[in-house]
Every structure is written in C-alpha cells, then in structure tokens.
Write a protein that holds these residues in place. Structure first.
Motif, PDB file in Angstrom:
ATOM      1  N   CYS A 166       0.824  -1.213   0.000  1.00  0.00           N
ATOM      2  CA  CYS A 166       0.000   0.000   0.000  1.00  0.00           C
ATOM      3  C   CYS A 166       0.860   1.267   0.000  1.00  0.00           C
ATOM      4  O   CYS A 166       0.565   2.224  -0.724  1.00  0.00           O
ATOM      5  N   MET A 207      -0.485  12.519 -11.993  1.00  0.00           N
ATOM      6  CA  MET A 207      -1.406  13.240 -11.105  1.00  0.00           C
ATOM      7  C   MET A 207      -1.939  14.513 -11.754  1.00  0.00           C
ATOM      8  O   MET A 207      -3.099  14.882 -11.563  1.00  0.00           O
ATOM      9  N   ILE A 242      -3.008   5.441  -7.413  1.00  0.00           N
ATOM     10  CA  ILE A 242      -3.381   4.380  -6.464  1.00  0.00           C
ATOM     11  C   ILE A 242      -4.599   3.596  -6.950  1.00  0.00           C
ATOM     12  O   ILE A 242      -5.247   2.900  -6.171  1.00  0.00           O
ATOM     13  N   ARG A 243      -4.903   3.690  -8.221  1.00  0.00           N
ATOM     14  CA  ARG A 243      -6.016   2.920  -8.778  1.00  0.00           C
ATOM     15  C   ARG A 243      -5.654   1.435  -8.777  1.00  0.00           C
ATOM     16  O   ARG A 243      -4.597   1.043  -9.265  1.00  0.00           O
ATOM     17  N   PRO A 248       2.035   3.821  -5.471  1.00  0.00           N
ATOM     18  CA  PRO A 248       2.230   4.795  -6.556  1.00  0.00           C
ATOM     19  C   PRO A 248       3.498   4.535  -7.378  1.00  0.00           C
ATOM     20  O   PRO A 248       3.493   4.687  -8.600  1.00  0.00           O
ATOM     21  N   GLY A 303      -5.424  12.985 -12.686  1.00  0.00           N
ATOM     22  CA  GLY A 303      -6.051  13.094 -11.376  1.00  0.00           C
ATOM     23  C   GLY A 303      -5.130  12.630 -10.274  1.00  0.00           C
ATOM     24  O   GLY A 303      -4.268  11.756 -10.473  1.00  0.00           O
ATOM     25  N   ILE A 304      -5.310  13.213  -9.097  1.00  0.00           N
ATOM     26  CA  ILE A 304      -4.400  12.936  -7.983  1.00  0.00           C
ATOM     27  C   ILE A 304      -4.516  11.506  -7.481  1.00  0.00           C
ATOM     28  O   ILE A 304      -3.580  10.955  -6.912  1.00  0.00           O
ATOM     29  N   TRP A 305      -5.701  10.887  -7.669  1.00  0.00           N
ATOM     30  CA  TRP A 305      -5.906   9.532  -7.166  1.00  0.00           C
ATOM     31  C   TRP A 305      -5.506   8.458  -8.176  1.00  0.00           C
ATOM     32  O   TRP A 305      -5.560   7.272  -7.873  1.00  0.00           O
ATOM     33  N   ARG A 306      -5.116   8.852  -9.372  1.00  0.00           N
ATOM     34  CA  ARG A 306      -4.826   7.870 -10.424  1.00  0.00           C
ATOM     35  C   ARG A 306      -3.677   6.926 -10.064  1.00  0.00           C
ATOM     36  O   ARG A 306      -3.758   5.725 -10.378  1.00  0.00           O
TER      37      ARG A 306
END
Length: 388
Positions: free
Chosen positions: A105, A139, A148-149, A109, A143-146
């Motif tokens: 986890c 990012m 951790i997809r 990234p 997108g900033i969450w990309r």
C-alpha cells in the motif's frame, strides 16, 4: 522477580567461571541487556527492585547451579528470532499479513509508475523520463488519485499472500537449518525456504497482480476492480489470471532466493547477535531488495507484458489479435520490439520501488514478531508465577 534472576545470574558468572556454558552465555546476555535498559531508563521496575538490599549469599549460587538452561532462558529476555515453544503458525501469519499490506500500500504509486515504464510500446502521452516526472504527470493529467487505482485489489491479495509467505519461510528455515547446519545460520536453508514460500505467495497473489497491472496502464478501460475481473473472465477466461504464473515463479524464485540469502548475510554482519534492531532490519531489507530487483528485471518485464497484454504490442506481433502466452513467447516479443535494452525497461523504477518495499516489509515484520514474542513470553512467565 526479573532483578532477582539477574542478580543470581550475575553472581553465578562472577563466582562460578567453570559453570555451564549455556547458563554463562545467557547470564552475560542478560547482564548486557540489563545495563542497557538501566542506562536508557527503559525499565524502571528493574531499577526500583535493585535499589532494595539483597539477602542470600552463597545459597543463591547453589540455587543457580541447579537451574537448567531452560529455566534460565525463561527468566531472561525472550529470543525473538525464534518464537516461544508452542507458538502457533498464526503468529507468523499475522505479522506477515500486516507487513505485506503495509509494504504494497505504501509503495503502490511507485509500482504504478514501474508498470507504465515497462510498457514496450507506450502511448506518446505515457512516455516518462524518470519516476518523479512520471508521478507528477500522472497526477496532473489524470487526477491525484490515479496512481493508487487498483490499490484495493492489491491489499486483498497481499494479506493472505504474505501470511502464507512468511509462515512458510520461518517454519522451513528452522526445519531445514536444523538438518543442513544445526545450531548455525544456513544460506542454503534460507534460500530453499524462500523458494518454497514463493510458490504459496504467488499462487495467492497472481490474480491480484493481473487486475492491479491492468488498472495501472495508461487509458485503462476498466471502471473498477470488479469490472476488471468480470471483463477479463468473460473475454479471456479464468486462465488469464494465471497466465503469468510460471513467469512469476521463474522471476520470484531466484528473486526471493537472492533476497533472503542477502538479507540473512547482511544480518550476520550488521546484527550478529540477532537482537531486535530496526535500523539493521531496514538497511538489510533495502539492500537485499535492490540487488534482487536489479538482477531479475528482465523477467519482470516479461511478466508485465503477460499480465497486461498491451494492445499495441499484441497487434504488432500478431495480426489476428491473439494473446501473448508463455515465458518464451514473451522473451521473443520483448527482444523483437526493443532488443536487449528492452529487458531492462523500468529498472530504475523497479529498484526504487523494491528498496523501500523490502525495508518496510522486514521492519514491520520483525517489529510485530518482536512484540508478539515479548507478549507471549510475559504471559507464560505470569502464568508460571501464579502457579507458585
């Protein structure tokens, strides 16, 4: 109680130099640990007990001489490298599961960047010069969450995979070590235990790896983890989740053998007494991960190709739009499209990913193993005191 045991052991080592070697070794280790705890003020209870006068004299020496090595080890600090007798396999599994989830986890990234940089024919918008530039562009444009997809799929797979991994490794390391080189560290036992543990780890982790890497690719068509699982199952069948299993094993068996041998060797140099030492676990884990990762990068490139089945690569190799299957097919494809340099695509990202990953994994695992060992030792000691 601890102070009493310490004073008895201290007098024995001073007054009976010809005593049992096991008892003397345990007493010397206990004295060093006690002096360290007094200097740092960690154990106020021991210091408080030692401030009271002692009465006993030579009778205490006689009592110590009658102690067996087992009784001395119970009053001394627990040896966290080997959990107490009777400890269940679930102890190793719990520590391993927590270590695995945290490792994957926290470094997810960087893993996303590694997957993209290993692409043989990437989209022009997904060509990156280095890891930090890749993270920033992903990012900023997606997108900033990309980055951790697919993290949830990895977490679900990493827990049981690492639980099996560390439990199998610890049990086999001890069993094989007792056979190959009793009473000492055996590199052969460490490597063999790591290889067998990898079989279980990859069997549990491979489906999660397939889903994770497909969701990490640029312009991934999947809405989420469940959508990815459903689409892969319908279009390619259940075998798609294990298409890269043999390649994964071919990569991970030498990776883990080299990883464990290097880690245990560095521990002998940095932590010869095998005490709980977070800095030594972190440094040993990081260096072992870096060496193993760099050496097995060509196999990781092939594994990524088998897992992702990049559309541009597949169509350039096969006009019928079939699938790349098998390690040999993947090796030929990589060489045909990029030559020898293609086998080391993403090596920088892989090493940068593996160094902190293995450092985190070993640090967390050794910490939880230490805490669980100490808790079980104290519980057993309190039970024994209550029986007296």
């Amino acid at each position: 109680m601890e102070a009493d045991g310490f004073v008895r052991r201290r007098r024995m080592s001073a007054e009976t130099p010809g005593g049992d070697a096991t008892v003397a070794g345990a007493s010397a280790g206990a004295e060093i640990r006690w002096l360290g705890s007094r200097f740092w003020g960690v154990s106020e209870g021991i210091v408080g007990t030692l401030s009271s006068p002692r009465i006993g004299g030579e009778s205490e020496v006689t009592a110590v001489q009658l102690y067996s090595s087992q009784e001395v080890s119970e009053t001394a600090e627990p040896d966290y490298e080997g959990l107490p007798q009777g400890a269940s396999t679930s102890t190793y599994m719990l520590a391993g599961a927590v270590a695995g989830i945290m490792e994957h986890c926290l470094m997810f990234p960087i893993d996303c960047v590694k997957t993209r940089m290993q692409s043989l024919q990437p989209d022009p918008a997904a060509r990156y010069r280095n890891v930090m530039e890749a993270l920033w562009r992903i990012m900023r444009t997606e997108g900033i969450w990309r980055p951790i997809r697919g993290l949830n799929a990895t977490a679900l797979g990493a827990g049981p995979a690492h639980a099996l991994y560390f439990a199998c490794y610890e049990k086999l390391k001890k069993t094989l070590g007792d056979v190959i080189h009793p009473g000492a560290n055996s590199h052969l036992a460490n490597g063999a235990a790591g290889c067998v543990a990898t079989l279980l780890h990859d069997a549990a982790m491979n489906p999660a790896e397939v889903v994770k890497q497909r969701m990490q690719m640029y312009n991934s068509p999947y809405r989420g983890v469940l959508d990815c699982v459903r689409c892969v199952w319908q279009r390619e069948g259940a075998g798609a989740f294990y298409r890269s299993y043999t390649t994964q094993l071919t990569m991970n068996v030498p990776f883990q053998a080299l990883h464990f041998i290097t880690y245990e060797y560095l521990q002998e140099l940095l932590n010869p007494h095998r005490h709980y030492n977070p800095s030594s676990h972190m440094v040993s884990g990081a260096l072992a991960g870096a060496i193993a990762a760099a050496a097995t990068t060509p196999l990781d490139v092939c594994k990524t190709l088998l897992n992702t089945q990049e559309s541009l690569t597949v169509h350039s190799v096969s006009q019928s739009g079939g699938h790349i299957s098998g390690l040999a097919h993947a090796f030929r494809t990589v060489y045909r499209l990029g030559g020898l340099p293609a086998y080391f695509k993403g090596v920088q990202a892989r090493v940068i990913y593996q160094m902190p990953s293995t450092a985190i994994s070993w640090s967390v695992y050794e910490f939880f193993k230490y805490v669980i060992t100490k808790h079980q030792h104290e519980r057993r000691r309190s039970q024994k005191d209550s029986e007296k």
